[in-house]
Enzyme design. Structure first.
Site, short mmCIF file in Angstrom:
data_model
loop_
_atom_site.label_atom_id
_atom_site.label_comp_id
_atom_site.label_asym_id
_atom_site.label_seq_id
_atom_site.Cartn_x
_atom_site.Cartn_y
_atom_site.Cartn_z
N SER A 27 -0.99 -58.38 -17.62
CA SER A 27 -1.03 -58.17 -16.17
C SER A 27 0.33 -58.46 -15.56
CB SER A 27 -2.06 -59.14 -15.59
OG SER A 27 -1.91 -59.24 -14.21
N TYR A 52 -5.77 -67.31 -13.68
CA TYR A 52 -5.98 -66.05 -14.40
C TYR A 52 -4.64 -65.54 -14.95
CZ TYR A 52 -6.53 -61.04 -15.06
OH TYR A 52 -6.50 -59.78 -15.58
N LYS A 56 -2.99 -65.02 -18.93
CA LYS A 56 -2.32 -63.81 -19.46
C LYS A 56 -0.97 -64.18 -20.08
CE LYS A 56 -5.45 -60.74 -18.63
NZ LYS A 56 -6.13 -60.07 -19.74
N PHE A 81 -0.18 -53.15 -13.62
CA PHE A 81 0.07 -53.52 -12.23
C PHE A 81 -1.30 -53.54 -11.52
CE2 PHE A 81 4.46 -54.70 -11.66
CZ PHE A 81 4.79 -54.70 -13.00
N ARG A 134 2.01 -53.98 -3.38
CA ARG A 134 1.64 -53.93 -4.80
C ARG A 134 1.92 -52.53 -5.33
NH1 ARG A 134 1.30 -58.41 -3.66
NH2 ARG A 134 -0.36 -59.95 -3.98
#
Ligand code: UDP
Length: 243
Positions: A27, A52, A56, A81, A134
């Site tokens: 991620s 989280y 990763k 992404f 984002r």
């Protein structure tokens, strides 16, 4: 447990069953809030945004260590992404359990009237419209990246490991996403600006050049395709579901 223990189990099961190739779902959260944009695979990792994201980072390290310790596997980590959107058929889409945490399902559930309004988390970021940015990627483009990664990994010998950013390279704000969705519906999307969400990064987008040139992977879909397909799926699902 989901991210770490199950990764260990998968690695063990790969060894036991003589499976050699792994494509790992990583991620962009591993980058934290980077000092400069876009982010490259070589951009140093900052503290992850969330537990989280931390799992990763740890998972990528476990896979690398597993390979360096001589285990007979080869792996590619794809740094996703922001995957959004639905299959073009309108039949496969995102159905989070309970209240969605992510922007797109919250938005589409608001559009079909399941949620009263969408809360936009912060409009005081250092971005053109103040909302966070984002790099949204269509799930079908993301799916294709896995196929390209598997084909590529097949051509490599044991102990190969590499990392690829899977994004479009374009950053969109929360308000850009709402505006895009608004094109596909007649009623005005109900949203309210509220405070920032704890742990959110201000802005991030990828440099996808490495995936383009090495994996020969190119995303086909634009933001409007992502919002349109997500809305189509949500409407289709709600019309056919007994809920
Ligand atoms: N966001 C928002 N309202 C929501 C959910 C998300 O404003 O109900 C914002 C969030 O603050 C972030 C962007 O939308 O800037 C994408 O959030 P999401 O949770 O989808 O993905 P993340 O980038 O956090 O993994």
């Amino acid at each position: 447990d989901n991210n770490l223990n199950s990764l260990m189990k998968i690695l063990e099961a790969m060894s036991e069953n003589n499976i050699q190739s792994l494509v790992f779902s990583s991620s962009c959260t591993v980058y934290g809030q980077p000092d400069s944009l876009p982010v490259y695979e070589s951009t140093p990792l900052k503290k992850a945004w969330s537990p989280y994201g931390n799992t990763k980072q740890i998972s990528e390290a476990i896979i690398q260590d597993y390979i360096s310790s001589g285990k007979s596997i080869k792996a590619i980590a794809l740094r996703y992404f922001n995957p959004v959107g639905a299959h073009n058929s309108g039949l496969i889409g995102e159905l989070p359990k309970g209240t969605p945490n992510n922007l797109m399902p919250y938005l589409t559930q608001t559009i079909v009237g399941l949620r009263e309004k969408l809360y936009v988390f912060g409009n005081d970021y250092d971005t053109p419209d103040g909302t966070a940015i984002r790099d949204y990627i269509h799930v079908s483009d993301l799916a294709n990246a896995h196929i390209d990664a598997l084909k590529f990994i097949d051509r490599h010998s044991m102990h190969y490991y590499d990392i690829f950013n899977i994004g479009t390279g374009i950053g969109y704000s929360v308000l850009d996403v709402i505006k895009s969705a608004q094109k596909y519906i007649d009623t005005k999307i109900n949203y309210e600006i509220v405070g920032r969400r704890l742990g959110d990064a201000e802005k991030i987008w990828a440099c996808p050049d490495k995936a383009n040139s090495v994996l020969n992977w190119y995303p086909k879909y634009k933001l409007d395709d992502m919002t349109q397909s997500a809305i189509r799926w949500e409407i289709n699902y709600r019309n056919h579901s007994v809920l």
